[in-house]
Design a protein around this motif. Structure first.
Motif, PDB file in Angstrom:
ATOM      1  N   UNK A 128       0.863  -1.187   0.000  1.00  0.00           N
ATOM      2  CA  UNK A 128       0.000   0.000   0.000  1.00  0.00           C
ATOM      3  C   UNK A 128       0.896   1.234   0.000  1.00  0.00           C
ATOM      4  N   UNK A 129       0.349   2.358  -0.399  1.00  0.00           N
ATOM      5  CA  UNK A 129       1.132   3.588  -0.486  1.00  0.00           C
ATOM      6  C   UNK A 129       0.836   4.542   0.649  1.00  0.00           C
ATOM      7  N   UNK A 130       1.843   5.311   1.024  1.00  0.00           N
ATOM      8  CA  UNK A 130       1.680   6.336   2.065  1.00  0.00           C
ATOM      9  C   UNK A 130       2.663   7.457   1.794  1.00  0.00           C
ATOM     10  N   UNK A 131       2.296   8.649   2.227  1.00  0.00           N
ATOM     11  CA  UNK A 131       3.149   9.823   2.050  1.00  0.00           C
ATOM     12  C   UNK A 131       3.805  10.154   3.377  1.00  0.00           C
ATOM     13  N   UNK A 132       5.143  10.307   3.370  1.00  0.00           N
ATOM     14  CA  UNK A 132       5.853  10.600   4.614  1.00  0.00           C
ATOM     15  C   UNK A 132       5.801  12.094   4.924  1.00  0.00           C
ATOM     16  N   UNK A 133       6.496  12.489   5.985  1.00  0.00           N
ATOM     17  CA  UNK A 133       6.455  13.881   6.438  1.00  0.00           C
ATOM     18  C   UNK A 133       7.039  14.850   5.412  1.00  0.00           C
TER      19      UNK A 133
END
Length: 213
Positions: A128-133
């Protein structure tokens, strides 16, 4: 010009909110939990010991998880023999002309697949995809289990439905997907969360009319 800049800023803020949407990540993980069930139907044609086209494997898997969830308790869990007996009867309804031996084998194959017996850690993994800080999109791995085998203090093996199985396959999927009323409620909650109160009022009025009808 100021209006255009403000509009662009608003659009940028909306895009940023979408990129950091924890709800999107939760839904991606929930969707991942359904993948092993779809794989059962995708792979049933590979079974050499049965013509498995007659069986709806995903439905059998859901029924299996239900039986584990119903039978287990906090101390022990569900008996494999008890679960397989209940599932076998469900399997038989899908193909009554087949033998009891085949029904039992199908039930066992589905249960072992949900345990993921072929994996050393007995865990499924989906990306799955996620955006970091820093705003960088990353592809991460989500490991999860559906049915777990555990031993009690006496060494007896029992089955447990995982949190993922209970939250998604027993709870979240149990909804009327064709219900206009439920869809309106989801839309209403989304509009309120986004501050679209005028649109939310219109949806609420429409939902009230449906309730009266």
């Amino acid at each position: 010009m100021v209006f255009k800049d403000a509009t662009r800023a608003g659009e940028a803020g909306a895009d940023e909110g979408l990129l950091h949407d924890e709800g999107l990540i939760r839904r991606a993980k929930a969707l991942a939990c359904t993948a092993p069930l779809h794989d059962l139907d995708a792979n049933k044609g590979l079974l050499e010991w049965a013509d498995a086209k007659a069986y709806q494997m995903a439905e059998i898997a859901l029924h299996t998880i239900d039986q584990v969830a119903i039978a287990m308790d906090f101390d022990t869990g569900a008996s494999r023999r008890h679960v397989l007996g209940r599932v076998q009867r469900f399997v038989a309804r899908q193909a009554r002309e087949r033998s009891d031996e085949e029904h039992a084998r199908v039930a066992g194959w589905v249960l072992d697949s949900l345990i993921n017996v072929g994996d050393v850690e007995r865990a499924f993994r989906r990306s799955y995809g996620a955006v970091d800080a820093d705003g960088v999109y990353q592809v991460l791995s989500f490991p999860f289990k559906l049915i777990v085998e555990r031993r009690d203090s006496a060494g007896v093996l029992y089955l447990h439905a995982s949190h993922e199985a209970l939250n998604v396959l027993v709870g979240a999927l149990d909804t009327d997907v064709e219900s206009a009323q439920e869809a309106a409620e989801v839309k209403l909650a989304n509009l309120i969360r986004r501050g679209r109160l005028t649109d939310a009022k219109q949806v609420a009025d429409q939902a009230r009319i449906r309730t009266i009808q």
